[in-house]
Design a protein around this motif. Structure first.
Motif, PDB file in Angstrom:
ATOM      1  N   THR A   1      -8.093   2.700   4.979  1.00 13.72           N
ATOM      2  CA  THR A   1      -8.122   1.332   4.471  1.00 13.72           C
ATOM      3  C   THR A   1      -7.721   0.343   5.560  1.00 13.72           C
ATOM      4  O   THR A   1      -8.230  -0.780   5.620  1.00 13.72           O
ATOM      5  CB  THR A   1      -7.185   1.192   3.264  1.00 13.72           C
ATOM      6  OG1 THR A   1      -7.598   2.107   2.241  1.00 13.72           O
ATOM      7  CG2 THR A   1      -7.203  -0.218   2.692  1.00 13.72           C
TER       8      THR A   1
ATOM      9  N   TYR B   1       0.835  -1.203   0.000  1.00 14.77           N
ATOM     10  CA  TYR B   1       0.000   0.000   0.000  1.00 14.77           C
ATOM     11  C   TYR B   1       0.869   1.252   0.000  1.00 14.77           C
ATOM     12  O   TYR B   1       0.637   2.195  -0.779  1.00 14.77           O
ATOM     13  CB  TYR B   1      -0.902  -0.012   1.234  1.00 14.77           C
ATOM     14  CG  TYR B   1      -1.864   1.158   1.312  1.00 14.77           C
ATOM     15  CD1 TYR B   1      -3.128   1.078   0.732  1.00 14.77           C
ATOM     16  CD2 TYR B   1      -1.511   2.326   1.968  1.00 14.77           C
ATOM     17  CE1 TYR B   1      -4.018   2.144   0.796  1.00 14.77           C
ATOM     18  CE2 TYR B   1      -2.388   3.401   2.044  1.00 14.77           C
ATOM     19  CZ  TYR B   1      -3.634   3.300   1.456  1.00 14.77           C
ATOM     20  OH  TYR B   1      -4.495   4.372   1.511  1.00 14.77           O
TER      21      TYR B   1
ATOM     22  N   ASP C   1     -11.399  -4.325   3.982  1.00 17.36           N
ATOM     23  CA  ASP C   1     -10.946  -4.553   2.617  1.00 17.36           C
ATOM     24  C   ASP C   1      -9.695  -5.415   2.543  1.00 17.36           C
ATOM     25  O   ASP C   1      -9.401  -6.007   1.512  1.00 17.36           O
ATOM     26  CB  ASP C   1     -10.693  -3.223   1.910  1.00 17.36           C
ATOM     27  CG  ASP C   1     -11.988  -2.507   1.547  1.00 17.36           C
ATOM     28  OD1 ASP C   1     -13.074  -3.084   1.776  1.00 17.36           O
ATOM     29  OD2 ASP C   1     -11.915  -1.378   1.037  1.00 17.36           O
TER      30      ASP C   1
END
Length: 386
Positions: free
Chosen positions: A341, A264, A346
């Protein structure tokens, strides 16, 4: 055997990453863990891939603790990995205990279905706080057992009993006139009633954590594990390696969470550059790498002590504290790096954070282990200055 564990772990890792991880969003996963249909499906895949119960060899012998550390870390790369590979708590610890203490007949009846993955188990030790029962202090045990002919009769209540719902094998701790005892029992049994399944922060273990009533449970005398009054000794045989096994599995989970956070941070940009190029983010990931490596070294050190034939209670306490606290830092940093996030469903990062938070309490909270170590420090000082 050099390389044996690495070869097994490599197969387990490929299986967990390629086959198990895609099931992490399966609707059969709930707040009380994956349901039994998902457990059976995943174990079927593991059986076909040759990675079911990989820490126990075909001849019934166990890998060494150091080897087990390598394999269980690989199985922990997904919260579902230990369930699929049959290396999860409480089954892994219960298999170890029955293998060490159980008679040949008890192993055939109760251990065999656990090893082949056709049954789950539960360990009935902790008792409700409202009953002033045993928790971190097992000497407070209120559940009783009394001999009646060739049976023992057990009465009491238990809580936080992982996997009781759906389990086929139970290990019940109770107190006789001699002291603590352990019994192997078939589940379900009408004398063992699930009052409720608790809603807890963690959600990786099938059956969740239940409050249990035991009313007049009759157990044949030959289903006692070992001897009357020696239950606490047997509990330590189970709990010292089991604490280390928790460390192994959750190290795998945090390794995966770190991988997701790194991916990420390398892909997401803010203020004109990738997140990882901002020191506030990059330094957190660097600290993760340090903590993960230190956890691996601590686990290997403690595993070597157990392999050398020492019970390793102080060492397992040190490992439990150091690893659970370090992995909490890792999981927290992963959430922080990923921002919104990180707190969503997710990815598995949010679940790993919740699981590790619970791990700081399960198998003895940090404070109890520190207290136990402080007592040892004082005892050692007295011996040195006698």
């Amino acid at each position: 055997m050099p390389g044996r564990a690495e070869a097994i772990a490599a197969r387990v890792e490929r299986f967990v990453r390629d086959v198990v991880a895609p099931y992490e969003g399966d609707p059969r996963c709930s707040g009380h863990g994956p349901d039994d249909s998902l457990v059976a499906e995943l174990r079927g895949f593991a059986r076909g891939a040759g990675v079911l119960t990989p820490h126990i060899l075909p001849d019934g012998s166990h890998l060494s603790q150091r080897e087990t550390a390598t394999v269980l870390r690989a199985s922990g790369l997904s919260p579902l990995g230990p369930i699929a590979c049959n290396t999860a708590s409480p089954d892994e610890g219960n298999m170890y205990l029955i293998g060490k203490v159980g008679s040949a007949a008890l192993k055939e009846r109760f251990l065999k279905p656990l090893v082949d993955g056709s049954a789950r188990s539960a360990f009935f030790m902790t008792e409700p706080a409202e009953d002033d029962g045993a928790g971190s202090d097992p000497s407070m045990m209120k559940t009783t057992c009394r001999q009646d002919g060739n049976h023992w009769v057990i009465d009491g209540r238990k809580t936080f009993i992982t996997g009781a719902q759906g389990a086929k094998v139970g290990i019940v701790m109770a107190k006789s006139e001699d002291g603590a005892c352990m019994f192997l029992v078939d589940l379900p049994d009408p004398a063992i009633r699930i009052e409720r399944v608790l809603d807890t922060i963690d959600s990786s273990m099938p059956g969740g954590h239940a409050v249990i009533s035991i009313d007049g449970l009759r157990v044949p005398a030959d289903q006692m594990l070992g001897h009357s009054g020696e239950g606490f000794k047997y509990a330590q045989i189970r709990l010292s390696p089991a604490r280390l096994s928790h460390c192994m599995r959750w190290l795998g989970a945090c390794t995966r969470a770190h991988e997701i956070a790194v991916d990420y941070a390398c892909r997401r940009t803010a203020f004109g550059k990738p997140l990882i190029d901002h020191e506030g983010v990059g330094f957190q990931l660097a600290e993760n790498l340090i903590d993960l490596r230190q956890c691996a070294l601590i686990i290997d050190w403690c595993a070597d002590i157990l392999d050398a034939g020492h019970l390793g209670v102080p060492e397992s306490s040190m490992a439990k504290v150091a690893v659970s606290e370090a992995l909490m830092r890792v999981a927290d940093r992963c959430v922080q790096v990923m921002g919104g996030t990180g707190v969503s469903g997710d990815t598995i990062v949010e679940q790993v954070f919740c699981e590790i938070r619970a791990f700081r309490i399960y198998d003895g909270p940090t404070e109890v282990h520190k207290w136990s170590l402080a007592k040892k420090i004082k005892r050692d000082w007295k011996e040195a200055n006698a």
